[in-house]
Every structure is written in C-alpha cells, then in structure tokens.
Design an enzyme around this catalytic site. Structure first.
Site, short mmCIF file in Angstrom:
data_model
loop_
_atom_site.label_atom_id
_atom_site.label_comp_id
_atom_site.label_asym_id
_atom_site.label_seq_id
_atom_site.Cartn_x
_atom_site.Cartn_y
_atom_site.Cartn_z
N ASN A 1 0.85 -1.20 0.00
CA ASN A 1 0.00 0.00 0.00
C ASN A 1 0.88 1.26 0.00
O ASN A 1 0.81 2.11 0.90
CB ASN A 1 -0.94 0.00 1.21
CG ASN A 1 -2.18 0.83 0.97
OD1 ASN A 1 -2.31 1.53 -0.04
ND2 ASN A 1 -3.11 0.79 1.92
N HIS B 1 -8.39 3.71 8.49
CA HIS B 1 -8.92 2.45 7.98
C HIS B 1 -10.36 2.21 8.43
O HIS B 1 -11.14 1.59 7.69
CB HIS B 1 -8.04 1.28 8.42
CG HIS B 1 -6.87 1.03 7.54
ND1 HIS B 1 -5.65 1.64 7.73
CD2 HIS B 1 -6.73 0.27 6.41
CE1 HIS B 1 -4.81 1.24 6.78
NE2 HIS B 1 -5.44 0.42 5.97
#
Length: 400
Positions: free
Chosen positions: A237, A268
């Site tokens: 990521n 998140h």
C-alpha cells in the site's frame, strides 16, 4: 478525518457489521487522503520558505491556490474515484497539462542518459497488459485458496488443541499468503486503469524502457521476499504509506511512529481489530528497528553470513506480519484476543524484551539537531551580513 470516521461508524455499526462491502466509505478514504495531502502541500507552498522544506516537500509544494475545477478534478477524477491510488496534486496536474513526460525530479529518471527523453508520449501498453495479467493470476490464486486456507481456522478450538505449534505457524503464514492476492488484484487493477489513461509515467529504466510506477501501490516480489518489517510496509500500500509519512511522520514532533500507526488505524475504520493490529505494529516496528541497528552489523562481515541473516529475517518477518494482521482480518475483539491467547502473546512479549534490552538510535533527534545547526548557521550568516552592513555604514559616516 472526522467526517470519514462518522461515515465508518455509520457503515459498521448501523448497516453491516463484519461485512466487507463496496460503499461510499471506500472513495471517502481516498478523497480524505487527497484533501489532507493538498492542505499540507498548500501550507508548504504558501507559508514556508524553501529553506524550511525537504527536497521532496519542495517538489510537492503548491505555490498557488487551485481553482474550483482543478480541485474537483483532482479529488473526483474517474480513474481513482473508487479504489485510488492517491497521488500528489502536482503529479496529477502535470498529467492533465501534458508535462508529465518531461525530465522529473526522481533520482532514477535518467532519460537524458539513454536518449529517450525526446519521446513525448511513451506507450503504457506493455505495462498495462502485464498488470492485467497479474490481476488475472492474483484473482485466480485468491479464489482457489481463500476457501481452503481461511484465517478463521487458526482460532478453531479443535485446530488449536490438536495441531502442534510449529504447524500452526506454518498454517498462519499460508493463510495470509492466500489472502494477499485479493489486495494484489485490486491495487494492480487500479494502477493499470491509471496507466491506460496515460497517468503514472515515472521516467525511464536504464535500458530505455518507460517506467509506469509513479502511483503503483505495491511491489509483489519485494513484499514476498521482505527481510524486515519496514521493508514489507514500504512495499505494501505504497501510496498510503507515503501519505502517512508526508502528513504525519515527517511533521509530528512527539513519537511520530506511534502517531503514524494510530492515524492509519483511524483512517482504515472503526473495527477494534484495526486498532489491535496497528498497536501491535508499533511494537513490531520498534523491535525490528532495534534488531536491525544492533544485530545486523555482525552479519555483514561476509556474503555467507549476510545470506544466513537474510533467510532468518525473512522467516521472522513473514511470521511477524502474519501475527500482526490477524486482528485486521478477524475485525472483532473476541476472536482477535483468542488468537493471541492461543499464541500466549509470545511475539508481543518478545518485542517488549527486545526494545528493553537493545538500544534504539534516535534518528529523528539527529535530524532535528542537524536542522537546528543549519538554522544557527543561517542566523550567524545573517548576523555577519548585518555586521558587514553596519561596518560599511560606519565607514561611510567617518568618510563623510
């Protein structure tokens, strides 16, 4: 960030707890990255002098306020509205204005050396085809293995009681290995979409072939062969890691590592498992940093010792990553703690012992010290210039 958290709470605790759903929070996460990145880039470009910025911050700094059309285009362009990846405003505007094929600031952009810099629009065709093939392979692997090796099986009572511990470790690694292609598929497809539109050019390789990895989100081979916790995170990521580094790690004055992990958890979502994962990640990062600083130099005396060290650290990294991200997959507190109890919190305790036993170099303090010395030098230079000006004025007064 506040609005995103409210959206996450609504999605999780009102609509579909425990379900992975494609809804508005996915695009909101990407837009949050873009808005906050642009805010800091405007701050650097409009309120700071160049001497206060790092080379990367100088490149990213925005020197004028974008128009409404530019702002909306950057945040809501069709290429990255669903799954990203995020990108800097200057890179996006260079793509829109057609200047992205000029020699860039990256160290590896050696177009002048291989004679390719005159080519105005290198074709992304080969890279797009390659990434689409990677997508197909990743999807096939995931669909084939996800049912055979579910992570949830690692907390099954019969599995825990009847399986030796070393086989539990092997199973956990294989289960996580089978889970990762899901992310490989999504991020590689998003990268291919941007490349197909002409976005993502990043200079040329040494053989003269164009590189299309400016906004790539992962390096699969580097992930699977990572020999340190940091190396794994740096290749996983990638654009989110860069965002966290630029808006938090480089700017937070107190414990930037912990602050960065907590910001990542908040971004998140609100599942408890996310916070368990990122709190564990703080301990893992500190322990890995201590081991690398204190033990690695003893293995650099020869190539054979270095290879032995790489094999050991590869195995340790893969186990540590798998152990850390189990709550991220299980989401809830109960199953996550049940897994850690089945392992007797062994890696948590090991990290604590390593951090307490081995000293850690405080690199950020050294950087701050260097910055402070540079500031002192500038102040001295300014004072010398002021003194010289005063002396010249005094001499003129005496002459007159």
């Amino acid at each position: 960030m506040g609005y995103l958290i409210i959206c996450q709470i609504t999605r999780v605790y009102v609509f579909d707890y425990g379900m992975y759903s494609a809804d508005f929070t996915g695009p909101m996460m990407v837009i949050t990255q873009k808005i906050t990145s642009m805010a800091f880039e405007l701050h650097d470009g409009l309120t700071k002098r160049e001497g206060q910025l790092t080379p990367n911050q100088k490149y990213l700094a925005i020197s004028r306020m974008p128009s409404l059309l530019e702002y909306l285009s950057y945040n809501c362009n069709f290429m990255g509205i669903l799954a990203g990846p995020t990108c800097s405003y200057n890179d996006y505007m260079a793509f829109i204005e057609g200047t992205c094929y000029e020699p860039r600031h990256q160290e590896n952009a050696n177009g002048k050396e291989n004679g390719k810099y005159k080519q105005s629009e290198p074709s992304p065709k080969n890279d797009v085809i390659s990434k689409l093939c990677t997508c197909a392979l990743s999807l096939a692997v995931y669909l084939s293995l996800c049912k055979l090796l579910p992570v949830e099986h690692s907390i099954d009572d019969d599995f825990i009681s009847s399986t030796p511990f070393h086989l539990q470790v092997v199973y956990l690694y294989l289960a996580m290995l089978a889970l990762r292609p899901k992310y490989y598929f999504v991020w590689t497809l998003a990268d291919a979409i941007n490349n197909a539109a002409g976005f993502g050019f990043n200079g040329y390789n040494k053989d003269g072939s164009p590189r299309w990895d400016l906004i790539s989100n992962l390096r699969i081979l580097d992930i699977e062969s990572a020999t340190s916790f940091k190396s794994f995170l740096d290749n996983w990521n990638i654009q989110t890691s860069l965002w966290l580094k630029r808006v938090c790690y480089e700017r937070c004055p107190i414990n930037p590592t912990a602050a960065t992990f907590m910001l990542s958890a908040m971004w998140h979502g609100v599942y408890p498992g996310y916070y368990l994962t990122f709190v564990t990640g703080i301990a893992m990062t500190m322990a890995a940093r201590a081991v690398r600083n204190n033990i690695r130099p003893y293995f650099l005396v020869s190539d054979s010792h270095k290879r032995i060290y790489d094999v050991i650290t590869w195995a340790a990294t893969q186990v540590a990553i798998s152990y850390t991200v189990v709550p991220f997959v299980l989401l809830a507190v109960g199953p996550s703690l049940k897994f850690y109890w089945s392992w007797y919190f062994c890696l948590h305790l090991l990290c604590l012992l390593v951090v307490l036993a081995l000293p850690v170099k405080k690199r950020r303090r050294e950087v701050k010290g260097q910055t402070y010395s540079l500031q002192k030098e500038r102040q001295q230079d300014n004072q010398n210039e002021h003194n010289c000006t005063d002396n010249n004025c005094n001499q003129k007064d005496k002459t007159s």
